[in-house]
Design an enzyme around this catalytic site. Structure first.
Site, PDB file in Angstrom:
ATOM      1  NE  ARG A   1      10.285   5.907   8.738  1.00 50.23           N
ATOM      2  CZ  ARG A   1       8.720   5.456   7.680  1.00 50.23           C
ATOM      3  NH1 ARG A   1       9.822   4.870   6.652  1.00 50.23           N
ATOM      4  NH2 ARG A   1       7.783   6.414   7.875  1.00 50.23           N
TER       5      ARG A   1
ATOM      6  CD  GLU B   1      10.759  -7.562   5.007  1.00 50.29           C
ATOM      7  OE1 GLU B   1      10.954  -8.505   6.158  1.00 50.29           O
ATOM      8  OE2 GLU B   1       9.829  -6.748   5.958  1.00 50.29           O
TER       9      GLU B   1
ATOM     10  NE  ARG C   1       0.352  13.625  -1.908  1.00 51.56           N
ATOM     11  CZ  ARG C   1      -0.058  14.139  -3.663  1.00 51.56           C
ATOM     12  NH1 ARG C   1       0.369  14.547  -4.131  1.00 51.56           N
ATOM     13  NH2 ARG C   1      -1.675  14.597  -3.792  1.00 51.56           N
TER      14      ARG C   1
ATOM     15  CG  HIS D   1       5.475  -2.604  10.325  1.00 53.43           C
ATOM     16  ND1 HIS D   1       7.081  -2.833  10.100  1.00 53.43           N
ATOM     17  CD2 HIS D   1       5.313  -1.330   9.025  1.00 53.43           C
ATOM     18  CE1 HIS D   1       7.463  -1.853   9.297  1.00 53.43           C
ATOM     19  NE2 HIS D   1       6.456  -0.824   8.415  1.00 53.43           N
TER      20      HIS D   1
ATOM     21  CG  ASN E   1       8.582  -2.223   0.303  1.00 57.71           C
ATOM     22  OD1 ASN E   1       7.841  -1.724   1.243  1.00 57.71           O
ATOM     23  ND2 ASN E   1       8.862  -1.078  -0.069  1.00 57.71           N
TER      24      ASN E   1
ATOM     25  NE  ARG F   1       6.881   4.474  10.156  1.00 56.91           N
ATOM     26  CZ  ARG F   1       5.940   3.896   9.091  1.00 56.91           C
ATOM     27  NH1 ARG F   1       5.385   3.635   8.397  1.00 56.91           N
ATOM     28  NH2 ARG F   1       5.485   4.952   9.203  1.00 56.91           N
TER      29      ARG F   1
ATOM     30  CG  HIS G   1      11.506  -2.342   4.874  1.00 58.94           C
ATOM     31  ND1 HIS G   1       9.923  -2.055   4.326  1.00 58.94           N
ATOM     32  CD2 HIS G   1      11.569  -3.166   5.391  1.00 58.94           C
ATOM     33  CE1 HIS G   1       9.290  -3.002   5.178  1.00 58.94           C
ATOM     34  NE2 HIS G   1      10.328  -4.262   5.277  1.00 58.94           N
ATOM     35  CB  ILE G   2      12.312   2.784  -0.396  1.00 60.17           C
ATOM     36  CG1 ILE G   2      11.648   1.930  -1.255  1.00 60.17           C
ATOM     37  CG2 ILE G   2      13.031   3.992  -0.323  1.00 60.17           C
ATOM     38  CD1 ILE G   2      10.161   2.755  -1.977  1.00 60.17           C
ATOM     39  CB  SER G   3      13.156   4.518   5.132  1.00 60.45           C
ATOM     40  OG  SER G   3      11.847   3.754   5.710  1.00 60.45           O
TER      41      SER G   3
ATOM     42  CG  ASP H   1      -0.721 -17.597   7.522  1.00 65.68           C
ATOM     43  OD1 ASP H   1       0.740 -17.342   8.566  1.00 65.68           O
ATOM     44  OD2 ASP H   1      -1.578 -17.669   8.075  1.00 65.68           O
TER      45      ASP H   1
ATOM     46  CE1 TYR I   1       8.993   5.028   2.982  1.00 70.08           C
ATOM     47  CE2 TYR I   1       7.045   7.236   2.617  1.00 70.08           C
ATOM     48  CZ  TYR I   1       7.582   5.767   3.420  1.00 70.08           C
ATOM     49  OH  TYR I   1       7.366   5.583   4.912  1.00 70.08           O
TER      50      TYR I   1
ATOM     51  N   PRO J   1       0.756  -1.164  -0.298  1.00 69.23           N
ATOM     52  CG  PRO J   1      -0.108  -1.371   1.956  1.00 69.23           C
ATOM     53  CD  PRO J   1       0.498  -1.793   1.397  1.00 69.23           C
ATOM     54  CG  ASN J   2      -0.503   4.680   1.573  1.00 63.57           C
ATOM     55  OD1 ASN J   2      -1.440   4.810   0.705  1.00 63.57           O
ATOM     56  ND2 ASN J   2      -0.231   3.704   2.663  1.00 63.57           N
TER      57      ASN J   2
ATOM     58  CB  ALA K   1       1.953  -0.232   6.275  1.00 57.97           C
TER      59      ALA K   1
HETATM   60  O1  CA2 Z   1      11.126   2.180   4.081  1.00 57.47           O
HETATM   61  C1  CA2 Z   1       9.742   1.517   3.185  1.00 57.47           C
HETATM   62  O2  CA2 Z   1       9.495   0.561   1.801  1.00 57.47           O
HETATM   63  C2  CA2 Z   1       8.407   0.950   3.867  1.00 57.47           C
HETATM   64  O3  CA2 Z   1       7.961  -0.037   3.351  1.00 57.47           O
HETATM   65  C3  CA2 Z   1       7.223   1.301   3.319  1.00 57.47           C
HETATM   66  C4  CA2 Z   1       5.841   1.719   3.993  1.00 57.47           C
HETATM   67  C5  CA2 Z   1       6.192   1.416   5.291  1.00 57.47           C
HETATM   68  O4  CA2 Z   1       4.958   1.824   5.778  1.00 57.47           O
HETATM   69  C6  CA2 Z   1       6.621   1.355   5.456  1.00 57.47           C
HETATM   70  O5  CA2 Z   1       7.255   1.273   7.120  1.00 57.47           O
HETATM   71  C7  CA2 Z   1       7.738   1.267   5.768  1.00 57.47           C
HETATM   72  C8  CA2 Z   1       5.251   3.105   2.814  1.00 57.47           C
HETATM   73  C9  CA2 Z   1       5.409   3.277   2.079  1.00 57.47           C
HETATM   74  C10 CA2 Z   1       4.512   4.635   1.710  1.00 57.47           C
HETATM   75  O6  CA2 Z   1       5.156   4.994   0.890  1.00 57.47           O
HETATM   76  C11 CA2 Z   1       4.774   5.861   0.680  1.00 57.47           C
HETATM   77  C12 CA2 Z   1       5.286   6.995  -1.067  1.00 57.47           C
HETATM   78  C13 CA2 Z   1       5.790   7.905  -1.420  1.00 57.47           C
HETATM   79  C14 CA2 Z   1       4.746   8.975   0.126  1.00 57.47           C
HETATM   80  C15 CA2 Z   1       3.828   8.789   0.790  1.00 57.47           C
HETATM   81  C16 CA2 Z   1       4.180   7.209   0.876  1.00 57.47           C
END
Ligand code: CA2
Length: 145
Positions: A107, A98, A18, A80, A74, A111, A100-102, A87, A23, A10-11, A77
């Site tokens: 954080r 797996e 954004r 978590h 990836n 997370r 994660h960008i960040s 499963d 990110y 998601p997102n 959210a």
């Molecule tokens: O760091 C990552 O890749 C995450 O999986 C990104 C998730 C976050 O919930 C994880 O804790 C870490 C969130 C993705 C949201 O991506 C956005 C990108 C641009 C603007 C807003 C959200």
């Protein structure tokens, strides 16, 4: 040619649009293109998908059984929160990486734990979009492209 599925939760469709301070400026289409290029040089066909829906991601993991040589995921959210994605991955036979960008460990505390990490062969966090390329390179070693 072996196929690698690159799943995004998601997102992540908002990447590059954004919160660039967290990110970065790279879009998911940029990541798709760089992974396709690198995948080709490693002997993989890559397919990148993104969904904001847990059940859709689970259906895609089921579809990948028997048809792919590995999954890069990836889960966003859902990392978590989702025992259901864990499963589904546990029922998948090939390697899972797996990404994660960040750096989720720098954080908020919520997370720091990922259900998916208990299944993944490797976890890459904090390398930005480059993490997807690192994941493909690692798959080339362990999945034998
Ligand atoms: O760091 C990552 O890749 C995450 O999986 C990104 C998730 C976050 O919930 C994880 O804790 C870490 C969130 C993705 C949201 O991506 C956005 C990108 C641009 C603007 C807003 C959200």
């Amino acid at each position: 040619m072996a196929k690698i599925l690159i799943l995004n939760g998601p997102n992540l469709n908002l990447l590059g649009q954004r919160q660039p301070e967290i990110y970065g400026a790279t879009t998911l289409s940029d990541i798709e293109a760089s992974c396709a290029k690198l995948g080709q040089s490693l002997g993989f066909e890559t397919e990148l998908r993104q969904s904001n829906h847990e059940g859709v991601l689970i259906d895609w993991i089921h579809e990948a059984r028997g048809t792919t040589a590995g999954i890069v995921i990836n889960p966003g959210a859902y990392s978590h929160t989702s025992v259901a994605i864990l499963d589904a991955l546990n029922a998948y036979e090939a390697p899972v990486i797996e990404v994660h960008i960040s750096n989720i460990h720098k954080r908020e505390a919520f997370r720091h734990h990922s259900f998916v990490s208990t299944r993944a062969e490797a976890v890459i966090a904090g390398c930005g979009p480059h993490g997807y390329e690192l994941a493909l390179r690692h798959l080339a070693v362990i999945a034998g492209a």
